[in-house]
Design a protein around this motif. Structure first.
Motif, PDB file in Angstrom:
ATOM      1  N   VAL A   1      -4.314 -15.594  -0.678  1.00 51.87           N
ATOM      2  CA  VAL A   1      -5.134 -14.791  -1.405  1.00 51.87           C
ATOM      3  C   VAL A   1      -6.261 -14.380  -1.037  1.00 51.87           C
ATOM      4  CG1 VAL A   1      -5.541 -13.674  -3.489  1.00 51.87           C
ATOM      5  CG2 VAL A   1      -3.656 -14.712  -3.492  1.00 51.87           C
TER       6      VAL A   1
ATOM      7  N   SER B   1      -6.623 -13.056   2.876  1.00 49.89           N
ATOM      8  CA  SER B   1      -6.205 -11.876   2.886  1.00 49.89           C
ATOM      9  C   SER B   1      -7.153 -10.739   2.281  1.00 49.89           C
ATOM     10  CB  SER B   1      -4.861 -11.526   2.051  1.00 49.89           C
ATOM     11  OG  SER B   1      -4.266 -10.189   2.463  1.00 49.89           O
ATOM     12  N   PHE B   2      -7.898 -11.289   1.318  1.00 48.31           N
ATOM     13  CA  PHE B   2      -8.850 -10.426   0.725  1.00 48.31           C
ATOM     14  C   PHE B   2     -10.240 -10.263   1.761  1.00 48.31           C
ATOM     15  CE2 PHE B   2     -11.906  -8.684  -2.374  1.00 48.31           C
ATOM     16  CZ  PHE B   2     -10.989  -8.131  -3.132  1.00 48.31           C
TER      17      PHE B   2
ATOM     18  N   GLN C   1       1.081  -7.835   0.313  1.00 47.94           N
ATOM     19  CA  GLN C   1       0.842  -7.398  -1.039  1.00 47.94           C
ATOM     20  C   GLN C   1      -0.572  -7.218  -1.270  1.00 47.94           C
ATOM     21  OE1 GLN C   1       3.294 -10.030  -3.459  1.00 47.94           O
ATOM     22  NE2 GLN C   1       5.193  -9.152  -2.680  1.00 47.94           N
ATOM     23  N   VAL C   2      -1.398  -8.245  -0.936  1.00 53.41           N
ATOM     24  CA  VAL C   2      -2.725  -8.068  -1.294  1.00 53.41           C
ATOM     25  C   VAL C   2      -3.423  -7.006  -0.747  1.00 53.41           C
ATOM     26  CG1 VAL C   2      -5.076  -9.143  -0.920  1.00 53.41           C
ATOM     27  CG2 VAL C   2      -3.344 -10.439  -1.969  1.00 53.41           C
ATOM     28  N   GLN C   3      -2.943  -6.591   0.784  1.00 50.89           N
ATOM     29  CA  GLN C   3      -3.491  -5.459   1.461  1.00 50.89           C
ATOM     30  C   GLN C   3      -2.890  -4.257   1.002  1.00 50.89           C
ATOM     31  OE1 GLN C   3      -5.789  -5.728   4.234  1.00 50.89           O
ATOM     32  NE2 GLN C   3      -5.853  -7.918   3.840  1.00 50.89           N
ATOM     33  N   LEU C   4      -1.835  -4.231   0.323  1.00 53.07           N
ATOM     34  CA  LEU C   4      -1.219  -2.968  -0.270  1.00 53.07           C
ATOM     35  C   LEU C   4      -2.059  -2.693  -1.531  1.00 53.07           C
ATOM     36  CD1 LEU C   4       2.545  -3.365   0.493  1.00 53.07           C
ATOM     37  CD2 LEU C   4       0.964  -1.755   1.732  1.00 53.07           C
ATOM     38  N   THR C   5      -2.188  -3.692  -2.385  1.00 48.80           N
ATOM     39  CA  THR C   5      -2.623  -3.625  -3.542  1.00 48.80           C
ATOM     40  C   THR C   5      -4.122  -2.966  -3.296  1.00 48.80           C
ATOM     41  OG1 THR C   5      -1.595  -5.293  -4.494  1.00 48.80           O
ATOM     42  CG2 THR C   5      -3.451  -4.721  -5.579  1.00 48.80           C
ATOM     43  N   ILE C   6      -5.034  -3.652  -2.564  1.00 48.34           N
ATOM     44  CA  ILE C   6      -6.613  -3.077  -2.484  1.00 48.34           C
ATOM     45  C   ILE C   6      -6.526  -1.758  -1.692  1.00 48.34           C
ATOM     46  CG2 ILE C   6      -7.364  -5.530  -2.567  1.00 48.34           C
ATOM     47  CD1 ILE C   6      -7.773  -5.243   0.679  1.00 48.34           C
TER      48      ILE C   6
ATOM     49  N   PHE D   1      -4.050   0.699  -2.303  1.00 51.18           N
ATOM     50  CA  PHE D   1      -3.343   1.502  -3.262  1.00 51.18           C
ATOM     51  C   PHE D   1      -4.152   2.728  -3.709  1.00 51.18           C
ATOM     52  CE2 PHE D   1      -1.724   2.966  -7.126  1.00 51.18           C
ATOM     53  CZ  PHE D   1      -0.256   3.262  -6.798  1.00 51.18           C
TER      54      PHE D   1
END
Length: 411
Positions: free
Chosen positions: A172, A175-176, A213-218, A220
């Motif tokens: 995480v 990725s962040f 998923q981290v990339q998609l979340t940030i 969004f």
């Protein structure tokens, strides 16, 4: 002779780093305060960052329409969220003193983490003074307020988590960090090799999905409006920097620097070095060749064999792999700017140590590199020194780690 023996023990015995670190951090706190109050702040990108995030805070969600004084927004969404918080904490970016204080705390926090990573890797204490002596790194953090400061923080959080085998937190964090500035993609090949050896294949795939998923979340908030626009701006691989601002390769003429042939040569060198390190260094815990390892991923390995491989992914191997991957990427980058020193300053002492250089040689290379990154504007001599020092680190760490797993099976 007794004093000499004690001096050698102090310099080389990793156990002394535990009490040396707090002393250096205390000194650094004073240095940071002195710099903030006595050295003039230099405006470069901060105002542009604030202009860009103000548009986001005012409701703009099309990434291609967000611009600042230095041009369009060209960083991923985590950058926007971080600097939106800083916008609110600094009265819209106007209170520079508060911003510098925040970056001073950030610097000290990351330095604490870097020292912890060094201790996990059993690095000798004589390296630790080099972690606090960089004039350029202080400038990047305290006088320029660059987003690279946050990105390098996430890099070392990932390294520290992986060293402690906390794979989810490390993934995480990494990725962040990529979501803050895509420069951290340079470490991706090493991260992949670490996870594939340390975890069962299905868990490694899950870790990769978690990073995605981290990339998609940030991203969004921006994807529904203009997904292609976000991707093209946040991860702009075709972006070219101006020759006059480059720190490396300045010793080449501008025509060669801008040529397609030179770009392709660097790309080939980057790919070749990644392949070399993957096949001969980063895969050493598995004890397999690269083709055999890739084939075995699809096969069920005996539990004992996997456990033995996983245990050989030691804290030292984690740190060596990720930092060497970053160094390879920086060596093969067509253009580096001064803020990129954030990724190098805390990596160089460790990589030179893993190169098995004598401490005097380590300090000499470090000093030459520090000098080169403080020459402004860059010259033929300084840019050649930048590239030369990176080359020493990359080739040196490859040579110096040749017998790592012959010496010991598990640290």
């Amino acid at each position: 002779m007794d004093y000499y023996s004690k001096a050698l023990d102090f310099a080389y015995n990793p156990s002394h780093a535990r009490w040396l670190s707090p002393l250096l951090l205390g000194a650094e706190s004073c240095i940071c305060a002195f710099i903030i109050f006595r050295v003039p702040y230099t405006e470069i990108d901060w105002e542009a960052y604030m202009q860009q995030v103000s548009q986001y805070l005012n409701g703009e969600r099309d990434y291609t329409l967000i611009k600042g004084g230095t041009g369009p927004l060209v960083y991923p969404a985590a950058h926007v969220f971080i600097y939106s918080l800083l916008y609110k904490l600094t009265e819209g970016g106007k209170n520079i003193l508060v911003a510098q204080a925040i970056f001073a705390w950030l610097y000290l926090a990351i330095l604490t983490l870097v020292m912890a990573c060094y201790r996990m890797a059993k690095a000798p204490p004589y390296l630790f003074p080099l972690l606090v002596l960089s004039k350029r790194l202080h400038s990047v953090f305290l006088l320029r307020l660059f987003n690279d400061c946050f990105a390098v923080g996430f890099l070392f959080i990932a390294i520290y988590a992986y060293q402690h085998r906390v794979w989810t937190v490390g993934s995480v964090a990494y990725s962040f960090g990529v979501g803050t500035k895509m420069s951290l993609l340079l470490a991706a090949p090493a991260v992949g090799m670490i996870i594939l050896q340390a975890l069962p294949f299905k868990r490694a795939v899950s870790a990769a999905f978690l990073m995605a998923q981290v990339q998609l979340t940030i991203a969004f908030p921006f994807l529904p409006v203009n997904p292609l626009g976000y991707i093209s701006r946040a991860f702009e691989f075709s972006r070219q920097f101006l020759y006059k601002w480059t720190v490396n390769w300045r010793f080449l003429d501008e025509q060669t620097f801008l040529s397609r042939e030179f770009a392709m040569a660097l790309l080939a060198a980057h790919f070749g070095l990644l392949l070399l390190f993957s096949a001969t260094r980063w895969l050493k815990p598995s004890g397999q060749s690269l083709p055999t390892f890739m084939t075995s991923l699809w096969e069920s390995r005996p539990l004992l064999m996997h456990q033995q491989t996983s245990l050989r992914v030691t804290p030292t191997h984690v740190m060596t792999s990720m930092l060497s991957a970053m160094a390879i990427g920086l060596l093969c980058a067509r253009s580096l700017h001064y803020q990129f020193y954030a990724y190098l300053a805390w990596s160089t002492p460790f990589l030179l140590w893993k190169s098995n250089l004598h401490p005097i040689a380590t300090y000499t290379v470090w000093a030459l590199q520090e000098w080169a990154w403080n020459v402004y504007p860059s010259t033929n001599a300084s840019s050649a020194a930048v590239v030369g020092c990176l080359l020493v680190q990359v080739l040196g760490v490859w040579w110096g780690t040749a017998k790592d797993f012959e010496k010991q099976s598990v640290e």
